[in-house]
Enzyme design. Sequence first.
Site, mmCIF file in Angstrom:
data_model
loop_
_atom_site.group_PDB
_atom_site.id
_atom_site.type_symbol
_atom_site.label_atom_id
_atom_site.label_comp_id
_atom_site.label_asym_id
_atom_site.label_seq_id
_atom_site.Cartn_x
_atom_site.Cartn_y
_atom_site.Cartn_z
ATOM 1 N N CYS A 36 0.782 -1.219 -0.006
ATOM 2 C CA CYS A 36 0.115 -0.068 -0.045
ATOM 3 C C CYS A 36 0.538 0.997 0.429
ATOM 4 C CB CYS A 36 -1.052 -0.022 1.163
ATOM 5 S SG CYS A 36 0.179 -0.282 2.818
ATOM 6 N N ASP A 38 2.558 2.536 2.664
ATOM 7 C CA ASP A 38 2.282 3.066 3.234
ATOM 8 C C ASP A 38 3.749 3.388 4.653
ATOM 9 O OD1 ASP A 38 0.274 4.300 2.747
ATOM 10 O OD2 ASP A 38 -0.501 2.484 4.498
ATOM 11 N N CYS A 61 -2.428 2.992 7.596
ATOM 12 C CA CYS A 61 -4.225 3.073 7.592
ATOM 13 C C CYS A 61 -4.283 2.569 8.906
ATOM 14 C CB CYS A 61 -4.763 1.521 7.208
ATOM 15 S SG CYS A 61 -3.942 0.346 7.597
ATOM 16 N N CYS A 105 -0.629 -5.075 7.810
ATOM 17 C CA CYS A 105 -0.839 -3.649 8.479
ATOM 18 C C CYS A 105 0.115 -3.988 9.604
ATOM 19 C CB CYS A 105 -2.016 -3.140 8.630
ATOM 20 S SG CYS A 105 -3.218 -3.124 7.174
HETATM 21 FE FE1 FES Z 1 -0.719 0.359 4.211
HETATM 22 FE FE2 FES Z 1 -2.503 -0.592 6.357
HETATM 23 S S1 FES Z 1 -3.223 -0.199 4.518
HETATM 24 S S2 FES Z 1 -0.793 -0.430 6.141
#
Ligand code: FES
Length: 143
Positions: A36, A38, A61, A105
Amino acid sequence: MALDYSEKVMDHFSNPRNVGEIENPDGVGEAGNPKCGDIMKIYLRVRDNVIEDVRFKTFGCASAIASSSMATEMIKGKTVDEAWDLTNRAVADALDGLPPIKMHCSVLAEEAIHRALNDYRSKHGLEVLPIEEFDHEHDHCSV
Ligand code: FES
């Protein structure tokens, strides 16, 4: 589709513990989630081999933020060796579970903590430990 988050996930997401940075940290580590994009960064203050303080910054998230918050709570006051043994599974369990599609995540916290601990170890003449490759497709360690 609304995901079914536990009360603990919602609590740690709405009121995350240990957010921020540490100036001149004894160890710092960063991990990115290729699924993602992140990112989580973790800062350690270590005294006499014990994690005296830990802070995090997570651009991610709700599950990533809740996992970061819980993981920092779980390693505070632990020795650097004890902290190494914290798994993303243990963090998810402590949050009363994460939705299966959100397990990946929680890996950010485990990886960032390992990198921060290795940063500390390399600065203190300790052996840098191998970081397990995580299978992001299937949400478990591949080794
Ligand atoms: Fe990216 Fe949860 S969707 S860390």
